[in-house]
Write a protein that holds these residues in place. Structure first.
Motif, PDB file in Angstrom:
ATOM      1  N   ASP A  75       1.079  -0.952  -0.146  1.00 37.05           N
ATOM      2  CA  ASP A  75       0.004   0.293  -0.243  1.00 37.05           C
ATOM      3  C   ASP A  75       1.176   1.493   0.190  1.00 37.05           C
ATOM      4  OD1 ASP A  75      -1.768   1.737   0.428  1.00 37.05           O
ATOM      5  OD2 ASP A  75      -2.113   0.931   2.295  1.00 37.05           O
ATOM      6  N   ALA A  76       1.408   1.158  -1.035  1.00 33.92           N
ATOM      7  CA  ALA A  76       2.520   2.309  -1.553  1.00 33.92           C
ATOM      8  C   ALA A  76       2.068   3.421  -2.642  1.00 33.92           C
ATOM      9  CB  ALA A  76       3.750   2.172  -0.801  1.00 33.92           C
ATOM     10  N   LYS A  77       2.600   4.742  -3.258  1.00 37.78           N
ATOM     11  CA  LYS A  77       2.510   4.742  -4.466  1.00 37.78           C
ATOM     12  C   LYS A  77       4.397   4.199  -5.025  1.00 37.78           C
ATOM     13  CE  LYS A  77       0.196   7.496  -6.303  1.00 37.78           C
ATOM     14  NZ  LYS A  77      -0.265   9.095  -6.586  1.00 37.78           N
ATOM     15  N   ILE A  78       5.292   5.054  -3.645  1.00 37.38           N
ATOM     16  CA  ILE A  78       7.109   4.898  -4.570  1.00 37.38           C
ATOM     17  C   ILE A  78       7.509   4.030  -3.714  1.00 37.38           C
ATOM     18  CG2 ILE A  78       8.813   6.155  -4.335  1.00 37.38           C
ATOM     19  CD1 ILE A  78       6.952   9.285  -4.386  1.00 37.38           C
ATOM     20  N   LEU A  79       8.151   3.095  -4.241  1.00 34.71           N
ATOM     21  CA  LEU A  79       9.140   1.982  -3.586  1.00 34.71           C
ATOM     22  C   LEU A  79      10.513   3.066  -3.500  1.00 34.71           C
ATOM     23  CD1 LEU A  79       7.181  -1.133  -4.413  1.00 34.71           C
ATOM     24  CD2 LEU A  79       6.643  -0.357  -2.440  1.00 34.71           C
ATOM     25  N   PHE A  80      11.105   3.150  -2.048  1.00 37.03           N
ATOM     26  CA  PHE A  80      12.692   3.289  -2.359  1.00 37.03           C
ATOM     27  C   PHE A  80      13.250   1.177  -1.872  1.00 37.03           C
ATOM     28  CE2 PHE A  80      10.925   7.134  -0.323  1.00 37.03           C
ATOM     29  CZ  PHE A  80      11.951   7.815  -1.485  1.00 37.03           C
ATOM     30  N   SER A  81      13.821   1.055  -2.773  1.00 30.93           N
ATOM     31  CA  SER A  81      14.762   0.471  -2.934  1.00 30.93           C
ATOM     32  C   SER A  81      16.460   0.201  -1.600  1.00 30.93           C
ATOM     33  CB  SER A  81      14.438  -0.209  -4.275  1.00 30.93           C
ATOM     34  OG  SER A  81      15.574  -2.047  -3.917  1.00 30.93           O
ATOM     35  N   GLY A  82      16.243  -0.123  -1.135  1.00 31.83           N
ATOM     36  CA  GLY A  82      17.874  -1.095  -0.655  1.00 31.83           C
ATOM     37  C   GLY A  82      18.582  -1.989   0.040  1.00 31.83           C
ATOM     38  N   LEU A  83      17.728  -2.832  -1.715  1.00 28.98           N
ATOM     39  CA  LEU A  83      17.592  -4.107  -1.465  1.00 28.98           C
ATOM     40  C   LEU A  83      19.223  -4.896  -2.100  1.00 28.98           C
ATOM     41  CD1 LEU A  83      14.611  -5.356  -3.553  1.00 28.98           C
ATOM     42  CD2 LEU A  83      15.110  -5.334  -1.422  1.00 28.98           C
ATOM     43  N   ASP A  84      19.905  -5.609  -1.322  1.00 31.62           N
ATOM     44  CA  ASP A  84      21.331  -6.458  -1.874  1.00 31.62           C
ATOM     45  C   ASP A  84      20.744  -6.406  -3.456  1.00 31.62           C
ATOM     46  OD1 ASP A  84      23.420  -7.967  -0.736  1.00 31.62           O
ATOM     47  OD2 ASP A  84      22.248  -8.809  -2.278  1.00 31.62           O
ATOM     48  N   SER A  85      21.847  -5.980  -3.748  1.00 32.81           N
ATOM     49  CA  SER A  85      21.883  -6.519  -5.485  1.00 32.81           C
ATOM     50  C   SER A  85      21.851  -7.869  -5.520  1.00 32.81           C
ATOM     51  CB  SER A  85      23.068  -5.694  -6.074  1.00 32.81           C
ATOM     52  OG  SER A  85      24.452  -6.111  -5.350  1.00 32.81           O
ATOM     53  N   SER A  86      22.231  -8.713  -5.307  1.00 34.75           N
ATOM     54  CA  SER A  86      21.763 -10.516  -5.608  1.00 34.75           C
ATOM     55  C   SER A  86      20.380 -10.694  -5.882  1.00 34.75           C
ATOM     56  CB  SER A  86      22.267 -11.099  -4.385  1.00 34.75           C
ATOM     57  OG  SER A  86      21.928 -10.944  -3.550  1.00 34.75           O
ATOM     58  N   GLU A  90      15.297  -8.689  -9.906  1.00 31.29           N
ATOM     59  CA  GLU A  90      13.589  -9.041 -10.091  1.00 31.29           C
ATOM     60  C   GLU A  90      12.764  -8.335  -9.226  1.00 31.29           C
ATOM     61  OE1 GLU A  90      13.855 -13.302  -9.970  1.00 31.29           O
ATOM     62  OE2 GLU A  90      15.615 -13.724 -11.159  1.00 31.29           O
ATOM     63  N   ILE A  91      13.403  -7.692  -8.195  1.00 34.21           N
ATOM     64  CA  ILE A  91      12.206  -7.553  -7.315  1.00 34.21           C
ATOM     65  C   ILE A  91      11.749  -6.057  -7.603  1.00 34.21           C
ATOM     66  CG2 ILE A  91      11.845  -6.520  -5.000  1.00 34.21           C
ATOM     67  CD1 ILE A  91      13.591  -8.813  -3.774  1.00 34.21           C
ATOM     68  N   GLU A  92      13.272  -5.232  -7.963  1.00 38.10           N
ATOM     69  CA  GLU A  92      12.567  -3.843  -8.941  1.00 38.10           C
ATOM     70  C   GLU A  92      12.002  -4.052 -10.222  1.00 38.10           C
ATOM     71  OE1 GLU A  92      16.349  -2.037  -9.083  1.00 38.10           O
ATOM     72  OE2 GLU A  92      16.475  -1.960  -6.896  1.00 38.10           O
ATOM     73  N   GLU A  93      12.829  -4.645 -10.582  1.00 38.14           N
ATOM     74  CA  GLU A  93      11.128  -4.803 -12.522  1.00 38.14           C
ATOM     75  C   GLU A  93       9.591  -5.500 -11.862  1.00 38.14           C
ATOM     76  OE1 GLU A  93      13.253  -7.199 -14.935  1.00 38.14           O
ATOM     77  OE2 GLU A  93      14.982  -6.044 -15.256  1.00 38.14           O
ATOM     78  N   TYR A  94      10.052  -6.168 -11.137  1.00 39.15           N
ATOM     79  CA  TYR A  94       8.508  -6.970 -10.506  1.00 39.15           C
ATOM     80  C   TYR A  94       7.407  -5.730 -10.634  1.00 39.15           C
ATOM     81  CZ  TYR A  94       5.397  -8.650  -7.261  1.00 39.15           C
ATOM     82  OH  TYR A  94       3.097  -9.160  -6.633  1.00 39.15           O
ATOM     83  N   TYR A  95       8.156  -4.606  -9.045  1.00 43.67           N
ATOM     84  CA  TYR A  95       7.113  -3.423  -8.969  1.00 43.67           C
ATOM     85  C   TYR A  95       6.883  -2.794  -9.638  1.00 43.67           C
ATOM     86  CZ  TYR A  95       6.697  -5.513  -3.784  1.00 43.67           C
ATOM     87  OH  TYR A  95       6.807  -6.019  -2.961  1.00 43.67           O
ATOM     88  N   ALA A  96       8.247  -1.994 -10.591  1.00 39.04           N
ATOM     89  CA  ALA A  96       7.647  -1.425 -11.665  1.00 39.04           C
ATOM     90  C   ALA A  96       6.446  -1.766 -12.696  1.00 39.04           C
ATOM     91  CB  ALA A  96       8.719  -0.971 -12.597  1.00 39.04           C
ATOM     92  N   GLY A  97       6.398  -3.014 -13.021  1.00 39.35           N
ATOM     93  CA  GLY A  97       5.971  -4.147 -13.547  1.00 39.35           C
ATOM     94  C   GLY A  97       4.296  -3.712 -12.854  1.00 39.35           C
ATOM     95  N   GLU A  98       4.315  -3.984 -11.827  1.00 39.15           N
ATOM     96  CA  GLU A  98       2.572  -3.222 -10.882  1.00 39.15           C
ATOM     97  C   GLU A  98       2.037  -2.225 -11.195  1.00 39.15           C
ATOM     98  OE1 GLU A  98       0.784  -6.331  -9.695  1.00 39.15           O
ATOM     99  OE2 GLU A  98       2.100  -7.079 -11.237  1.00 39.15           O
ATOM    100  N   GLY A  99       3.498  -1.140 -11.337  1.00 39.95           N
ATOM    101  CA  GLY A  99       2.683   0.184 -11.463  1.00 39.95           C
ATOM    102  C   GLY A  99       3.189   1.031  -9.763  1.00 39.95           C
ATOM    103  N   TYR A 100       4.378   0.799  -9.713  1.00 40.44           N
ATOM    104  CA  TYR A 100       4.577   1.941  -8.510  1.00 40.44           C
ATOM    105  C   TYR A 100       6.113   2.037  -9.208  1.00 40.44           C
ATOM    106  CZ  TYR A 100       2.815  -1.889  -5.485  1.00 40.44           C
ATOM    107  OH  TYR A 100       1.696  -2.523  -5.020  1.00 40.44           O
ATOM    108  N   ALA A 101       6.107   3.259  -7.901  1.00 37.10           N
ATOM    109  CA  ALA A 101       7.772   4.166  -8.538  1.00 37.10           C
ATOM    110  C   ALA A 101       8.610   3.883  -8.942  1.00 37.10           C
ATOM    111  CB  ALA A 101       6.864   5.730  -8.819  1.00 37.10           C
ATOM    112  N   VAL A 102       9.517   2.923  -8.414  1.00 39.41           N
ATOM    113  CA  VAL A 102      10.974   2.130  -7.772  1.00 39.41           C
ATOM    114  C   VAL A 102      12.297   3.667  -7.554  1.00 39.41           C
ATOM    115  CG1 VAL A 102      12.552  -0.114  -7.287  1.00 39.41           C
ATOM    116  CG2 VAL A 102      10.311  -0.012  -7.931  1.00 39.41           C
TER     117      VAL A 102
END
Ligand SMILES: NC(=O)c1ccc[n+]([C@@H]2O[C@H](COP(=O)([O-])OP(=O)(O)OC[C@H]3O[C@@H](n4cnc5c(N)ncnc54)[C@H](OP(=O)(O)O)[C@@H]3O)[C@@H](O)[C@H]2O)c1
Length: 346
Positions: A75-86, A90-102
């Motif tokens: 339940d958010a519009k913008i997702l800030f990512s501090g994910l491990d690069s491993s 994939e995760i960032e692409e998934y959320y961009a595909g679902e309509g979030y601003a990553v």
């Protein structure tokens, strides 16, 4: 709170995730509504799971949030990512595909053709290539990235010089803080009283990312800048703050006074995280230093000093900045602010 934009933090338990959460407390435009991390953390209350390393307490509105998995609806519009690069790719692409601003700190998409690599004071015009991403992310989501932490420090010091005099060659040696490796990062026995002259992939990032950042948009593509960089990266026993020793050769002749004057050429973007001075020059050969300059401009100013002639290239200087604020979390927040102010996010 009702008027603030709901944001989520992916990688909420890590060094960058924690810094994002600390910096976003009381942000005038953003309110953290979701936190997410790996399946080891998911389902747990944030304050129970996190090994909190920030000086101030966990913000009240975050400590009781339940950590989500990075494949759940958020339940958010913008997702800030501090994910491990491993896993970030994939995760960032998934959320961009679902309509979030990553808005990402990770390296995975930085060099992708349709993803902007942004320091807003330098290349906010590159945000327009987000429009190219609408072809692959059809629900309106997108990914934007900020550069590698040492790269940010170096290019903020070099950009005014690049713009005014051009650059032919840049040689940089870094002294990078332990926190740049995340938590728990480098084992204490490997770094106390020591210097480690290798940081995986770091030199390559410093040698390529500046050329994209200083590039120009033409026909929906970024044409990279054309100069040569060589980087040598070292991990040193400093907790926070990356120091860079930079030598450079300009295309047009420059004087010391003109270079120092150019550091003041940055326009103020008027965003909540814009520092008053993007670059602060110290007329003191013993500055900048991590012990003195970490929180200049609340950690968003790059401190520069000791500009002098170089016997091999034309000039040399020291540039320093906070790696998890200007070099990561603060950089991402500034990008998100620019996106909101300029209606890329409504
Ligand atoms: N530290 C810096 O100065 C700095 C600067 C610029 C950029 N960066 C970049 O920012 C990113 C984060 O760096 P960091 O230093 O904060 O790293 P970190 O402390 O190791 O944190 C990594 C985060 O990723 C999460 N994660 C790991 N595996 C996952 C998975 N399978 N699914 C979902 N989440 C997962 C972790 O959650 P769990 O706790 O649940 O495992 C943790 O929250 C990296 O890509 C790094 O290169 C770091």
């Amino acid at each position: 709170m009702e008027n603030r934009i709901k944001v989520g933090v992916l990688g909420c338990t890590g060094a960058v995730g924690q810094k994002l959460i600390a910096l976003l407390e009381n942000h005038p435009w953003f309110e953290i509504s979701e936190v997410a991390a790996s399946e080891n953390s998911a389902g747990q209350k944030y304050s129970d799971r996190v090994n909190w390393k920030e000086a101030k307490p966990i913000p009240e509105n975050v400590k009781n949030l339940t950590i989500k998995n990075c494949n759940e609806e958020l339940d958010a519009k913008i997702l800030f990512s501090g994910l491990d690069s491993s896993v970030a790719g994939e995760i960032e692409e998934y959320y961009a595909g679902e309509g979030y601003a990553v808005v990402s700190n990770s390296k995975n998409h930085r060099m992708s053709e349709d993803v902007p690599l942004i320091i807003p004071e330098i290349n906010h015009s590159h945000f327009e290539i987000i429009n190219v991403q609408h072809k692959r992310f059809t629900k309106g989501g997108f990914i934007v990235t900020n550069p590698n932490c040492s790269t940010i420090v170096m290019v903020l010091a070099l950009y005014p010089i690049f713009r005014k005099f051009g650059l032919e060659k840049v040689l940089v040696s870094t002294m990078q803080a332990i926190s740049g490796a995340g938590y728990p990062g480098v084992p204490s026995l490997d770094i106390l009283g020591n210097v480690v002259p290798y940081i995986k992939d770091e030199e390559e990032k410093m040698q390529t990312e500046p050329l994209k950042i200083f590039g120009e948009i033409k026909d929906g593509k970024i044409n990279f800048a054309d100069f040569t960089l060589s980087a040598m990266c070292n991990r040193v026993p400093v907790q926070n703050g990356h120091t860079t020793s930079i030598s450079f050769k300009t295309k047009k002749p420059a004087t010391k006074e003109a270079i120092i004057k150019s550091f003041g050429d940055y326009e103020h973007l008027g965003l909540p995280f814009s520092p008053e001075k993007v670059v602060q020059y110290f007329d003191d050969p013993a500055r900048p230093q991590p012990a003195l300059d970490l929180y200049n401009g609340n950690g968003m100013t790059v401190s520069v000093g000791n500009l002098r002639e170089c016997n091999i290239l034309d000039w040399k200087m020291t540039a320093f900045g906070h790696n998890t604020i200007r070099g990561a979390a603060g950089a991402a927040i500034l990008n998100a602010e620019y996106l909101v102010k300029n209606k890329y996010i409504k």
